[in-house]
Design a protein around this motif. Structure first.
Motif, PDB file in Angstrom:
ATOM      1  N   ALA A 194     -52.254 -53.116 -48.877  1.00 16.67           N
ATOM      2  CA  ALA A 194     -50.544 -53.000 -49.027  1.00 16.67           C
ATOM      3  C   ALA A 194     -50.171 -52.608 -47.368  1.00 16.67           C
ATOM      4  CB  ALA A 194     -50.260 -51.888 -50.044  1.00 16.67           C
ATOM      5  N   ILE A 195     -50.949 -51.467 -47.147  1.00 15.44           N
ATOM      6  CA  ILE A 195     -50.473 -51.080 -45.516  1.00 15.44           C
ATOM      7  C   ILE A 195     -50.789 -52.190 -44.717  1.00 15.44           C
ATOM      8  CG2 ILE A 195     -50.876 -49.309 -43.660  1.00 15.44           C
ATOM      9  CD1 ILE A 195     -51.602 -47.331 -46.129  1.00 15.44           C
ATOM     10  N   ARG A 196     -51.968 -52.767 -44.608  1.00 10.59           N
ATOM     11  CA  ARG A 196     -52.183 -53.927 -43.879  1.00 10.59           C
ATOM     12  C   ARG A 196     -51.037 -54.977 -43.659  1.00 10.59           C
ATOM     13  NH1 ARG A 196     -55.734 -54.507 -39.603  1.00 10.59           N
ATOM     14  NH2 ARG A 196     -55.824 -56.648 -38.900  1.00 10.59           N
ATOM     15  N   GLY A 197     -50.587 -55.348 -45.082  1.00  9.12           N
ATOM     16  CA  GLY A 197     -49.643 -56.385 -45.101  1.00  9.12           C
ATOM     17  C   GLY A 197     -48.192 -55.869 -44.696  1.00  9.12           C
ATOM     18  N   GLU A 198     -47.942 -54.775 -44.479  1.00  9.16           N
ATOM     19  CA  GLU A 198     -46.558 -54.338 -44.370  1.00  9.16           C
ATOM     20  C   GLU A 198     -46.471 -53.796 -42.563  1.00  9.16           C
ATOM     21  OE1 GLU A 198     -43.850 -53.947 -45.682  1.00  9.16           O
ATOM     22  OE2 GLU A 198     -44.545 -54.979 -47.300  1.00  9.16           O
ATOM     23  N   ILE A 199     -47.697 -53.428 -41.967  1.00  9.61           N
ATOM     24  CA  ILE A 199     -47.622 -52.944 -40.668  1.00  9.61           C
ATOM     25  C   ILE A 199     -46.938 -53.721 -39.671  1.00  9.61           C
ATOM     26  CG2 ILE A 199     -49.987 -53.491 -39.929  1.00  9.61           C
ATOM     27  CD1 ILE A 199     -50.020 -50.595 -38.939  1.00  9.61           C
ATOM     28  N   HIS A 215     -45.554 -45.326 -43.434  1.00  3.58           N
ATOM     29  CA  HIS A 215     -44.651 -45.900 -42.400  1.00  3.58           C
ATOM     30  C   HIS A 215     -44.166 -44.558 -41.568  1.00  3.58           C
ATOM     31  CE1 HIS A 215     -40.784 -47.977 -41.880  1.00  3.58           C
ATOM     32  NE2 HIS A 215     -41.354 -47.763 -40.635  1.00  3.58           N
ATOM     33  N   THR A 221     -55.764 -48.936 -40.655  1.00  2.00           N
ATOM     34  CA  THR A 221     -55.053 -49.515 -41.841  1.00  2.00           C
ATOM     35  C   THR A 221     -55.867 -49.415 -42.990  1.00  2.00           C
ATOM     36  OG1 THR A 221     -55.333 -51.634 -41.413  1.00  2.00           O
ATOM     37  CG2 THR A 221     -53.280 -50.740 -40.569  1.00  2.00           C
ATOM     38  N   LEU A 259     -47.083 -46.183 -49.040  1.00  2.00           N
ATOM     39  CA  LEU A 259     -46.322 -47.085 -48.150  1.00  2.00           C
ATOM     40  C   LEU A 259     -45.370 -46.039 -47.271  1.00  2.00           C
ATOM     41  CD1 LEU A 259     -46.086 -50.343 -49.808  1.00  2.00           C
ATOM     42  CD2 LEU A 259     -47.480 -49.819 -47.974  1.00  2.00           C
ATOM     43  N   SER A 260     -44.553 -45.366 -48.077  1.00  2.00           N
ATOM     44  CA  SER A 260     -43.436 -44.522 -47.418  1.00  2.00           C
ATOM     45  C   SER A 260     -44.262 -43.584 -46.529  1.00  2.00           C
ATOM     46  CB  SER A 260     -42.672 -43.938 -48.115  1.00  2.00           C
ATOM     47  OG  SER A 260     -43.293 -43.264 -49.349  1.00  2.00           O
ATOM     48  N   HIS A 319     -44.338 -55.898 -40.054  1.00  2.00           N
ATOM     49  CA  HIS A 319     -42.841 -55.454 -40.311  1.00  2.00           C
ATOM     50  C   HIS A 319     -42.563 -54.313 -39.679  1.00  2.00           C
ATOM     51  CE1 HIS A 319     -38.872 -55.841 -42.329  1.00  2.00           C
ATOM     52  NE2 HIS A 319     -39.210 -54.852 -42.884  1.00  2.00           N
ATOM     53  N   TRP A 320     -43.384 -53.415 -40.133  1.00  2.00           N
ATOM     54  CA  TRP A 320     -43.093 -51.956 -39.614  1.00  2.00           C
ATOM     55  C   TRP A 320     -42.866 -51.861 -38.236  1.00  2.00           C
ATOM     56  CZ3 TRP A 320     -46.981 -48.845 -42.916  1.00  2.00           C
ATOM     57  CH2 TRP A 320     -46.496 -48.897 -44.332  1.00  2.00           C
TER      58      TRP A 320
END
Length: 187
Positions: free
Chosen positions: A145-150, A106, A128, A102-103, A152-153
């Protein structure tokens, strides 16, 4: 509990701090931010005496109206919509994030957006990765996980105001496993 009023120094510090804060989900309305007077201006302010307390009062005309934050549009003009729907849109640049932590994903996303903006690119394809096909018991699908955070990013990105729209990619470019970032032109 009775509230006390902030002193002039405390109010100046609070105003300076409030100006540095960016909302997680900016709204499209204008926000009125009181201007912070400089030390020279504070010396020249009139002193108001009353009820045993002395305070400096800035003139009422010292208000600044902040421009509304620019947010991605849900729908673009008909030309863009037709090109996205038919898959004739051609990404100018792409970045593949799946398989990264994730980091790292990002950081790579921010680098890619910065590079795209410096090169005046309009369409950035961000891969993603697709959600897992099997979600275990119950059959409910969960997002990667990446798809879920993108989302917000992108909202909290320093480049959020430069993103015109975020759209799911055409199956030709990855479908559910990718998104198009349509970037605004330079002014």
């Amino acid at each position: 509990m009775a509230r006390r009023r902030l002193s002039n120094d405390e109010q100046a510090l609070w105003t300076a701090l409030a100006r540095t804060v960016r909302p997680l989900r900016p709204t499209a309305r204008a926000v009125i931010v009181p201007a912070t007077p400089s030390m020279e201006e504070l010396i020249d302010l009139p002193v108001v005496k009353g009820s045993g307390k002395t305070r400096l009062t800035p003139p009422p005309s010292r208000m600044i109206v902040a421009p509304p934050a620019r947010t991605p549009a849900a729908v673009l003009d008909s030309g863009w919509e037709r090109r996205i729907r038919s898959g004739t849109i051609s990404p100018d640049m792409s970045i593949d994030l799946h398989g990264h932590t994730l980091s790292m994903a990002h950081a790579r996303l921010n680098q890619a957006i910065a590079q795209a903006l410096t090169r005046d690119i309009r369409v950035l394809l961000v891969v993603t990765g697709k959600p897992p096909k099997s979600a275990g018991a119950g059959g409910a699908s969960r997002r990667g996980a990446i798809r879920g955070e993108i989302g917000h990013w992108l909202e909290t990105s320093p480049y959020a105001d430069r993103i015109a729209s975020v759209r799911i990619a055409h199956p030709r470019h990855g479908g559910d496993g990718a998104i198009y970032l349509i970037l605004r032109r330079k002014k």
